[in-house]
Design a protein around this motif. Structure first.
Motif, PDB file in Angstrom:
ATOM      1  N   ILE A 295       5.895  46.792  26.829  1.00  0.00           N
ATOM      2  CA  ILE A 295       5.257  47.546  25.390  1.00  0.00           C
ATOM      3  C   ILE A 295       5.859  46.673  24.130  1.00  0.00           C
ATOM      4  N   LEU A 296       6.878  47.048  24.628  1.00  0.00           N
ATOM      5  CA  LEU A 296       8.137  47.082  22.720  1.00  0.00           C
ATOM      6  C   LEU A 296       7.977  44.983  22.392  1.00  0.00           C
ATOM      7  N   PRO A 297       8.115  44.553  23.696  1.00  0.00           N
ATOM      8  CA  PRO A 297       8.244  43.795  22.676  1.00  0.00           C
ATOM      9  C   PRO A 297       7.126  43.010  22.505  1.00  0.00           C
ATOM     10  N   LEU A 298       6.223  43.293  22.899  1.00  0.00           N
ATOM     11  CA  LEU A 298       5.073  42.525  22.473  1.00  0.00           C
ATOM     12  C   LEU A 298       4.598  43.640  20.631  1.00  0.00           C
ATOM     13  N   VAL A 299       4.430  44.764  20.930  1.00  0.00           N
ATOM     14  CA  VAL A 299       4.493  45.053  19.842  1.00  0.00           C
ATOM     15  C   VAL A 299       5.132  45.016  18.309  1.00  0.00           C
TER      16      VAL A 299
ATOM     17  N   THR B  20      10.167  33.205  14.757  1.00  0.00           N
ATOM     18  CA  THR B  20      10.822  33.552  13.539  1.00  0.00           C
ATOM     19  C   THR B  20      11.547  35.471  14.417  1.00  0.00           C
ATOM     20  N   ALA B  21       9.720  35.583  14.326  1.00  0.00           N
ATOM     21  CA  ALA B  21      10.130  37.367  15.320  1.00  0.00           C
ATOM     22  C   ALA B  21       9.903  37.068  16.053  1.00  0.00           C
ATOM     23  N   ILE B  22       9.750  36.341  17.075  1.00  0.00           N
ATOM     24  CA  ILE B  22       9.863  36.124  18.758  1.00  0.00           C
ATOM     25  C   ILE B  22      11.273  36.327  18.898  1.00  0.00           C
TER      26      ILE B  22
ATOM     27  N   ILE C 117      -2.971  33.664  26.144  1.00  0.00           N
ATOM     28  CA  ILE C 117      -3.583  34.307  27.935  1.00  0.00           C
ATOM     29  C   ILE C 117      -2.188  33.661  28.791  1.00  0.00           C
ATOM     30  N   ALA C 118      -1.990  32.139  28.075  1.00  0.00           N
ATOM     31  CA  ALA C 118      -0.829  32.099  29.472  1.00  0.00           C
ATOM     32  C   ALA C 118       0.617  32.478  29.318  1.00  0.00           C
ATOM     33  N   PHE C 119       1.412  32.831  28.114  1.00  0.00           N
ATOM     34  CA  PHE C 119       2.418  33.703  27.972  1.00  0.00           C
ATOM     35  C   PHE C 119       2.269  35.548  29.053  1.00  0.00           C
ATOM     36  N   ALA C 120       0.855  35.641  28.733  1.00  0.00           N
ATOM     37  CA  ALA C 120      -0.063  36.748  29.441  1.00  0.00           C
ATOM     38  C   ALA C 120       0.543  36.559  31.190  1.00  0.00           C
ATOM     39  N   ALA C 121      -0.134  36.028  31.245  1.00  0.00           N
ATOM     40  CA  ALA C 121       0.299  35.432  32.446  1.00  0.00           C
ATOM     41  C   ALA C 121       0.849  35.627  33.598  1.00  0.00           C
ATOM     42  N   TYR C 122       2.404  34.835  32.496  1.00  0.00           N
ATOM     43  CA  TYR C 122       4.114  34.787  33.272  1.00  0.00           C
ATOM     44  C   TYR C 122       4.600  35.685  32.740  1.00  0.00           C
ATOM     45  N   GLY C 123       3.645  37.128  32.006  1.00  0.00           N
ATOM     46  CA  GLY C 123       4.344  38.477  31.994  1.00  0.00           C
ATOM     47  C   GLY C 123       4.691  38.991  32.875  1.00  0.00           C
ATOM     48  N   ILE C 124       3.732  38.557  33.423  1.00  0.00           N
ATOM     49  CA  ILE C 124       3.021  39.922  34.514  1.00  0.00           C
ATOM     50  C   ILE C 124       3.923  39.564  35.416  1.00  0.00           C
ATOM     51  N   ILE C 125       4.062  37.926  35.872  1.00  0.00           N
ATOM     52  CA  ILE C 125       4.493  37.361  36.917  1.00  0.00           C
ATOM     53  C   ILE C 125       6.412  37.492  37.139  1.00  0.00           C
TER      54      ILE C 125
ATOM     55  N   GLU D  52      14.782  39.327  31.754  1.00  0.00           N
ATOM     56  CA  GLU D  52      15.115  38.596  29.740  1.00  0.00           C
ATOM     57  C   GLU D  52      13.391  37.959  30.034  1.00  0.00           C
ATOM     58  N   VAL D  53      13.043  37.463  30.854  1.00  0.00           N
ATOM     59  CA  VAL D  53      12.271  36.061  30.975  1.00  0.00           C
ATOM     60  C   VAL D  53      10.502  37.680  30.619  1.00  0.00           C
ATOM     61  N   GLU D  54      10.572  38.592  31.014  1.00  0.00           N
ATOM     62  CA  GLU D  54       9.141  39.003  31.336  1.00  0.00           C
ATOM     63  C   GLU D  54       9.438  40.130  29.813  1.00  0.00           C
ATOM     64  N   LEU D  55      10.971  39.988  28.667  1.00  0.00           N
ATOM     65  CA  LEU D  55      10.671  40.891  28.047  1.00  0.00           C
ATOM     66  C   LEU D  55       9.964  39.272  26.674  1.00  0.00           C
ATOM     67  N   PHE D  56      10.467  37.890  27.078  1.00  0.00           N
ATOM     68  CA  PHE D  56      10.069  36.847  26.220  1.00  0.00           C
ATOM     69  C   PHE D  56       9.078  36.595  25.968  1.00  0.00           C
ATOM     70  N   CYS D  57       7.887  36.965  26.927  1.00  0.00           N
ATOM     71  CA  CYS D  57       6.884  36.623  27.227  1.00  0.00           C
ATOM     72  C   CYS D  57       5.875  37.266  26.707  1.00  0.00           C
ATOM     73  N   TRP D  58       6.048  38.481  26.164  1.00  0.00           N
ATOM     74  CA  TRP D  58       5.307  39.686  25.737  1.00  0.00           C
ATOM     75  C   TRP D  58       6.038  39.627  24.014  1.00  0.00           C
ATOM     76  N   ALA D  59       6.986  39.027  23.942  1.00  0.00           N
ATOM     77  CA  ALA D  59       7.562  38.697  22.791  1.00  0.00           C
ATOM     78  C   ALA D  59       6.444  37.488  21.577  1.00  0.00           C
ATOM     79  N   VAL D  60       6.060  36.830  23.021  1.00  0.00           N
ATOM     80  CA  VAL D  60       5.776  35.702  22.358  1.00  0.00           C
ATOM     81  C   VAL D  60       3.785  36.397  22.318  1.00  0.00           C
ATOM     82  N   PHE D  61       3.594  36.946  23.029  1.00  0.00           N
ATOM     83  CA  PHE D  61       2.517  36.600  23.714  1.00  0.00           C
ATOM     84  C   PHE D  61       2.000  37.525  21.969  1.00  0.00           C
TER      85      PHE D  61
END
Length: 318
Positions: A4-8, A58-60, A182-190, A198-207
């Motif tokens: 949630i934090l990187p997403l927000v 830049t945001a990511i 959609i694709a990054f959310a899928a990989y965030g879950i995986i 670390e990969v999860e953080l990245f994926c949700w930041a992109v999402f």
């Protein structure tokens, strides 16, 4: 960690950056030049601000660096993902800049763009090799094939191929923004299931960042992501699939990108060999426009396909 934090944070930063970019490019009277071979009705989009990828890339990066440091996740894996995003984004930014300054739709020469993509891919591959990641391809859970040093060639093909695939798909307002989210959310879950935080953080930041960008990029788009956004997103998707050791899953989760690219390859091949075209226009989203589908209808249909492949892909891997 909680996604949630990187997403927000990614969402909030992009929400703040994008209006500033729109205002800047409008004041400078710098906008996208629409390619002549595209649908004639796209000409009215000429002049729309582009290079919107600058805002969400830049945001990511800021989200990844700050939250990575705060949560002690800022390690080599997160850094190499941020490098891929930034490097391919800079390739696109340079390409976009050439188009803007020369008031045309053609940027880099093909060989220049390809050479830079290969270089960025090799840097990623070198890090992957040095850190001792498996140099093998996993075939959807039914086995692995060890490639050794040949895996480096696969990495180059994967990052270069998918950066171009996402770039080709970016031809309608909001299409790539929605599909990428959609694709990054899928990989965030995986990544969360695998414990690769670390990969999860990245994926949700992109999402979060891309979702915020979609608010400005949906039809009628106030700004386009440009090559800076599409090349960065495509390469980052490929890098994520590699780090999760589910490389070939991207053929399914990113099926729309694959089909868009295949439509171009088949069209060019058919025309060169037979002089005939298979589709009315490629990439294939333009064919749907040619038969009367609105951009919103195409977006919703393609997003639905992307959502289906993402959900089914995740269910088979967790």
């Amino acid at each position: 960690m909680d996604g949630i934090l990187p997403l927000v944070v990614g969402f909030a930063l992009t929400l703040g950056f994008t209006p500033l970019l729109i205002k800047y490019f409008r004041e400078k009277n710098e906008g996208q030049m629409i390619r002549e071979e595209g649908p004639s009705w796209h000409e009215k989009k000429s002049g729309t601000p582009t290079m919107g990828g600058l805002g969400f890339v830049t945001a990511i990066i800021l989200t990844g660096l700050v939250i990575g440091m705060l949560t002690h996740q800022l390690n080599s894996v997160l850094l190499i993902l941020l490098f891929v995003l930034l490097f391919f984004g800079l390739i696109g930014m340079w390409d976009d800049s050439i188009k803007l300054f020369r008031r045309q739709n053609e940027g880099f020469k093909a060989w220049q763009k390809f050479a830079l993509q290969v270089f960025g891919s090799l840097v990623f591959a070198a890090g992957y090799y040095v850190w001792g990641f498996p140099m093998s391809l996993r075939f959807f859970g039914v086995g692995e094939v060890h490639l050794g040093i040949l895996y480096v060639l696969f990495v180059v093909f994967w990052l270069t191929g998918f950066s171009n695939a996402v770039n080709l798909t970016d031809g309608l307002d909001g299409l790539v923004s929605g599909l990428s989210a959609i694709a990054f959310a899928a990989y965030g879950i995986i990544a969360q299931v695998q414990g690769q935080y670390e990969v999860e953080l990245f994926c949700w930041a992109v999402f979060g960042s891309v979702l915020a960008f979609l608010l400005f990029n949906h039809k009628p788009a106030q700004i386009f992501m440009g090559d800076m956004g599409s090349l960065a997103l495509g390469a980052a998707l490929a890098a994520v699939s590699i780090l999760l050791h589910h490389e070939l899953s991207l053929l399914w989760i990113g099926l729309v990108f694959v089909l868009e690219t295949m439509s171009v390859i088949l069209q060019v091949g058919s025309f060169k060999l037979t002089g005939k075209r298979i589709f009315k226009m490629t990439p294939i989203h333009h064919s749907f426009e040619m038969i009367g589908w609105s951009e919103w209808k195409i977006d919703l249909a393609f997003w639905s396909v992307g959502l289906f492949t993402a959900v089914t892909g995740v269910l088979t891997m967790i």
